[in-house]
Design an enzyme around this catalytic site. Structure first.
Site, mmCIF file in Angstrom:
data_model
loop_
_atom_site.group_PDB
_atom_site.id
_atom_site.type_symbol
_atom_site.label_atom_id
_atom_site.label_comp_id
_atom_site.label_asym_id
_atom_site.label_seq_id
_atom_site.Cartn_x
_atom_site.Cartn_y
_atom_site.Cartn_z
ATOM 1 N N ARG A 186 11.487 0.220 12.188
ATOM 2 C CA ARG A 186 10.106 0.078 12.676
ATOM 3 C C ARG A 186 10.022 -1.112 13.610
ATOM 4 N NH1 ARG A 186 5.496 0.779 8.131
ATOM 5 N NH2 ARG A 186 4.442 -0.545 9.659
ATOM 6 N N ARG A 199 11.995 -5.512 5.485
ATOM 7 C CA ARG A 199 11.938 -4.080 5.772
ATOM 8 C C ARG A 199 12.421 -3.795 7.197
ATOM 9 N NH1 ARG A 199 6.305 -0.951 5.124
ATOM 10 N NH2 ARG A 199 5.763 -2.163 6.944
ATOM 11 N N LYS A 255 0.832 -1.216 0.000
ATOM 12 C CA LYS A 255 0.000 0.000 0.000
ATOM 13 C C LYS A 255 0.863 1.263 0.000
ATOM 14 C CE LYS A 255 -2.113 -1.108 3.857
ATOM 15 N NZ LYS A 255 -1.560 -2.406 4.280
ATOM 16 N N ARG A 290 -9.732 0.573 8.290
ATOM 17 C CA ARG A 290 -9.258 -0.755 8.662
ATOM 18 C C ARG A 290 -10.270 -1.506 9.525
ATOM 19 N NH1 ARG A 290 -3.278 0.398 8.135
ATOM 20 N NH2 ARG A 290 -2.205 -1.576 8.352
ATOM 21 N N ARG A 301 -0.312 -8.803 13.431
ATOM 22 C CA ARG A 301 -0.879 -7.811 12.506
ATOM 23 C C ARG A 301 -1.712 -8.500 11.421
ATOM 24 N NH1 ARG A 301 4.518 -4.923 10.895
ATOM 25 N NH2 ARG A 301 3.245 -3.776 9.394
HETATM 26 P P1 B4P Z 1 4.216 -1.885 2.133
HETATM 27 O O1 B4P Z 1 3.551 -3.148 1.726
HETATM 28 O O2 B4P Z 1 4.213 -0.753 1.194
HETATM 29 O O3 B4P Z 1 3.635 -1.528 3.507
HETATM 30 P P2 B4P Z 1 2.118 -1.281 3.912
HETATM 31 O O4 B4P Z 1 1.173 -2.263 3.314
HETATM 32 O O5 B4P Z 1 1.853 0.163 3.611
HETATM 33 O O6 B4P Z 1 2.324 -1.526 5.408
HETATM 34 P P3 B4P Z 1 1.601 -1.662 6.768
HETATM 35 O O7 B4P Z 1 0.220 -2.192 6.644
HETATM 36 O O8 B4P Z 1 2.578 -2.438 7.551
HETATM 37 O O9 B4P Z 1 1.650 -0.246 7.404
HETATM 38 P P4 B4P Z 1 0.735 0.842 8.011
HETATM 39 O O10 B4P Z 1 1.662 1.975 8.126
HETATM 40 O O11 B4P Z 1 -0.515 1.048 7.238
HETATM 41 O O12 B4P Z 1 5.695 -2.257 2.405
HETATM 42 C C1 B4P Z 1 6.122 -3.489 2.972
HETATM 43 C C2 B4P Z 1 7.480 -3.871 2.437
HETATM 44 O O13 B4P Z 1 7.291 -4.612 1.226
HETATM 45 C C3 B4P Z 1 8.399 -2.709 2.079
HETATM 46 O O14 B4P Z 1 9.677 -2.996 2.542
HETATM 47 C C4 B4P Z 1 8.373 -2.667 0.574
HETATM 48 O O15 B4P Z 1 9.596 -2.210 0.022
HETATM 49 C C5 B4P Z 1 8.140 -4.118 0.221
HETATM 50 N N1 B4P Z 1 7.460 -4.289 -1.053
HETATM 51 C C6 B4P Z 1 6.394 -3.573 -1.503
HETATM 52 N N2 B4P Z 1 6.028 -4.005 -2.715
HETATM 53 C C7 B4P Z 1 6.868 -5.054 -3.035
HETATM 54 C C8 B4P Z 1 6.990 -5.922 -4.154
HETATM 55 N N3 B4P Z 1 6.187 -5.835 -5.206
HETATM 56 N N4 B4P Z 1 7.936 -6.874 -4.127
HETATM 57 C C9 B4P Z 1 8.772 -6.981 -3.066
HETATM 58 N N5 B4P Z 1 8.721 -6.174 -1.972
HETATM 59 C C10 B4P Z 1 7.778 -5.221 -1.961
HETATM 60 O O16 B4P Z 1 0.288 0.316 9.466
HETATM 61 C C11 B4P Z 1 1.198 0.145 10.559
HETATM 62 C C12 B4P Z 1 0.429 0.020 11.875
HETATM 63 O O17 B4P Z 1 -0.229 1.280 12.181
HETATM 64 C C13 B4P Z 1 -0.735 -0.996 11.931
HETATM 65 O O18 B4P Z 1 -0.271 -2.300 12.245
HETATM 66 C C14 B4P Z 1 -1.639 -0.396 13.059
HETATM 67 O O19 B4P Z 1 -1.153 -0.702 14.320
HETATM 68 C C15 B4P Z 1 -1.493 1.102 12.844
HETATM 69 N N6 B4P Z 1 -2.574 1.652 11.977
HETATM 70 C C16 B4P Z 1 -2.392 2.235 10.759
HETATM 71 N N7 B4P Z 1 -3.584 2.615 10.234
HETATM 72 C C17 B4P Z 1 -4.540 2.258 11.150
HETATM 73 C C18 B4P Z 1 -5.953 2.354 11.166
HETATM 74 N N8 B4P Z 1 -6.637 2.869 10.132
HETATM 75 N N9 B4P Z 1 -6.623 1.864 12.252
HETATM 76 C C19 B4P Z 1 -5.961 1.362 13.281
HETATM 77 N N10 B4P Z 1 -4.606 1.217 13.324
HETATM 78 C C20 B4P Z 1 -3.896 1.664 12.269
#
Ligand code: B4P
Length: 191
Positions: free
Chosen positions: A134, A128, A14, A89, A146
């Site tokens: 993180r 990551r 995302k 979420r 998670r």
């Molecule tokens: P991404 O995959 O981009 O990460 P994300 O989905 O945005 O992450 P996440 O769900 O963990 O984070 P969020 O901040 O929303 O990246 C992951 C890795 O994969 C990276 O290293 C990237 O380089 C790699 N990657 C991506 N694409 C790739 C590909 N095609 N091939 C190989 N590698 C690849 O949430 C974090 C925390 O915040 C949650 O757990 C929760 O506690 C809280 N939170 C956030 N929003 C919330 C909400 N709405 N309600 C309640 N809690 C919330």
């Protein structure tokens, strides 16, 4: 107004894909994860509260993130559209978002849901965690917590938008550029 939700489990891409989207479509990027990490970095009371949940792999309480999104919408009255990343979420967050957008007469246009296997999610997040600093990415048990939160509380959000025929599923495995092209094709078809 074009309002897009980028949806998927933790590690599905995302945040990665959002960076590319905002460059191409000029939407305002609203990531609740980034907003929460900003609060944590400043050690605000909200940030300290959020950190307790995030470090355990749990979702932060609904009222906290809904309040943050409501303020961010108010702060950007002239945006041509929003990209919601990591929000909503829970069902309560989805209902709150629908109400906030109702006031603007600008409902969600489309939800793009990234599909990635659990094995690949864990691999990406642990990778990551080696460089991101993180705390929620370094521990296998927290990553699994998670993913469980996603299945028990978040997956239903797609059902909510499916009722309005707004969900497009996209395969989230392959190179970042390949996935981006798939996402753009799905969005262009809705524009
Ligand atoms: P991404 O995959 O981009 O990460 P994300 O989905 O945005 O992450 P996440 O769900 O963990 O984070 P969020 O901040 O929303 O990246 C992951 C890795 O994969 C990276 O290293 C990237 O380089 C790699 N990657 C991506 N694409 C790739 C590909 N095609 N091939 C190989 N590698 C690849 O949430 C974090 C925390 O915040 C949650 O757990 C929760 O506690 C809280 N939170 C956030 N929003 C919330 C909400 N709405 N309600 C309640 N809690 C919330």
């Amino acid at each position: 107004m074009f309002n897009l939700i980028l949806f998927g489990p933790p590690g599905s891409g995302k945040g990665t894909q959002s960076e590319k989207f905002i460059a191409r479509y000029g939407l305002k990027h609203l990531s609740t994860g980034d907003l929460l990490r900003f609060e944590i970095s400043r050690q605000t009371p909200l940030g300290r509260e959020a950190q307790n949940f995030m470090d355990k792999g749990q979702l932060v309480p609904d009222e906290v993130v809904i309040g943050m999104i409501s303020s961010a919408l108010d702060a950007n009255p002239h945006s041509k559209g929003f990209l919601f990343d990591g929000f909503p979420r829970t069902s309560a967050q989805a209902e709150a978002l629908d109400q906030l957008l109702e006031i603007k007469k600008a409902p969600i246009t489309v939800m793009i849901a990234l599909e990635v296997s659990e094995e690949e999610l864990i691999k990406r997040l642990l990778k990551r965690g080696k460089t991101s600093g993180r705390s929620d990415d370094t521990n296998d048990a927290v990553i699994r917590a998670r993913i469980i939160e996603y299945h028990t509380k978040t997956a239903v959000v797609a059902d909510h938008y499916q009722k309005f025929n707004k969900v497009v599923m996209v395969k989230g495995e392959g190179t970042v550029d390949e996935i981006f092209e798939r996402l753009c094709a799905a969005i262009d078809a809705k524009m």
